[in-house]
Design a protein around this motif. Structure first.
Motif, PDB file in Angstrom:
ATOM      1  N   SER A 170       0.854  -1.194   0.000  1.00 54.88           N
ATOM      2  CA  SER A 170       0.000   0.000   0.000  1.00 54.88           C
ATOM      3  C   SER A 170       0.887   1.240   0.000  1.00 54.88           C
ATOM      4  CB  SER A 170      -0.920   0.003   1.220  1.00 54.88           C
ATOM      5  OG  SER A 170      -0.150   0.060   2.404  1.00 54.88           O
ATOM      6  N   TYR A 171       0.294   2.368  -0.352  1.00 60.32           N
ATOM      7  CA  TYR A 171       0.984   3.658  -0.332  1.00 60.32           C
ATOM      8  C   TYR A 171      -0.064   4.748  -0.231  1.00 60.32           C
ATOM      9  CZ  TYR A 171      -0.461   3.838  -5.213  1.00 60.32           C
ATOM     10  OH  TYR A 171      -1.207   3.836  -6.362  1.00 60.32           O
ATOM     11  N   SER A 172       0.388   5.950   0.064  1.00 59.69           N
ATOM     12  CA  SER A 172      -0.516   7.100   0.097  1.00 59.69           C
ATOM     13  C   SER A 172       0.031   8.178  -0.829  1.00 59.69           C
ATOM     14  CB  SER A 172      -0.654   7.646   1.528  1.00 59.69           C
ATOM     15  OG  SER A 172       0.484   8.403   1.875  1.00 59.69           O
ATOM     16  N   SER A 173      -0.793   9.154  -1.112  1.00 60.01           N
ATOM     17  CA  SER A 173      -0.369  10.253  -1.990  1.00 60.01           C
ATOM     18  C   SER A 173       0.739  11.085  -1.347  1.00 60.01           C
ATOM     19  CB  SER A 173      -1.561  11.136  -2.347  1.00 60.01           C
ATOM     20  OG  SER A 173      -2.132  11.667  -1.169  1.00 60.01           O
ATOM     21  N   GLU A 174       0.931  10.936  -0.049  1.00 59.42           N
ATOM     22  CA  GLU A 174       1.979  11.672   0.661  1.00 59.42           C
ATOM     23  C   GLU A 174       3.347  10.994   0.587  1.00 59.42           C
ATOM     24  OE1 GLU A 174       0.519  12.404   4.599  1.00 59.42           O
ATOM     25  OE2 GLU A 174      -1.270  13.406   3.845  1.00 59.42           O
ATOM     26  N   ASP A 175       3.383   9.734   0.124  1.00 58.52           N
ATOM     27  CA  ASP A 175       4.659   9.032  -0.013  1.00 58.52           C
ATOM     28  C   ASP A 175       5.442   9.593  -1.187  1.00 58.52           C
ATOM     29  OD1 ASP A 175       4.403   7.208   2.126  1.00 58.52           O
ATOM     30  OD2 ASP A 175       3.051   5.974   0.934  1.00 58.52           O
TER      31      ASP A 175
END
Length: 188
Positions: free
Chosen positions: A129-134
């Motif tokens: 998983s990842y977020s747009s902040e990564d």
């Protein structure tokens, strides 16, 4: 004495330069690991848990084939177990980058009947998983993993089978764990 210092320094420099980058810019880090175990079998009570990578070494862009099995070996012909979306978990650590790749699981309560000598089997199909902040590199890396397209690196799978055995009297929680390693090397 100066000759020996020069010889030692020269040898160290040669060794360090051989651990540098290849012609595609990949570091030699993935080439250092010699995976010890690409298969593990764990026995606990009436169960055998197997975690397997079909190879110890894959080429970049080659699908990584990992699977887990849970086999019942007890006295009864069949038993009932309960678990989340699957009894199998495949969390992975990438050693070169120091990244942990989670294995999220849907959590409904599912009942499965296990027949003696007929293992349940699940193949790994990507996770993470990842977020747009990564950062951009992390997102790119994670998207590749989620598509089961592992980048060059050294990987450890900390797999498990997590379930409950259902009897008429009670439920017994069971967790069997195993660890395997594999690496992905640049295409030739």
């Amino acid at each position: 004495m100066k000759k020996y210092k020069f010889l030692i320094l020269f040898t160290v420099l040669i060794l360090l330069s051989s651990a540098g980058c290849d012609e595609k810019g990949h570091t030699g880090a993935a080439n250092k690991l010699t995976p010890k175990n690409n298969k593990v079998e764990v026995i606990k009570g009436d169960f055998i848990y197997r975690l397997v990578s079909e190879k110890r070494e894959y080429r970049e862009s080659e699908p990584v084939k990992i699977y887990a099995e849970l086999e019942y070996t007890g006295e009864k012909e069949e038993i009932k177990i309960s678990h989340g979306g699957s009894p199998f978990f495949f969390p992975i650590s990438e050693k070169t980058r120091g990244v942990n790749i989670d294995y999220p699981m849907i959590q409904p309560l599912i009942y499965s009947t296990m027949v003696k000598g007929d293992p349940l089997r699940k193949e790994y199909a990507g996770s993470g998983s990842y977020s747009s902040e990564d950062d951009e590199d992390f997102i790119k890396f994670m998207k590749q993993i989620m598509n089961n397209d592992f980048p060059v690196g050294e990987y450890t799978v900390n797999g498990s089978a997590d379930f409950s055995v259902i009897t008429s009297e009670n439920e017994e929680d069971m967790k069997l764990t195993g660890q395997i390693e594999f690496k992905v090397v640049p295409k030739k």
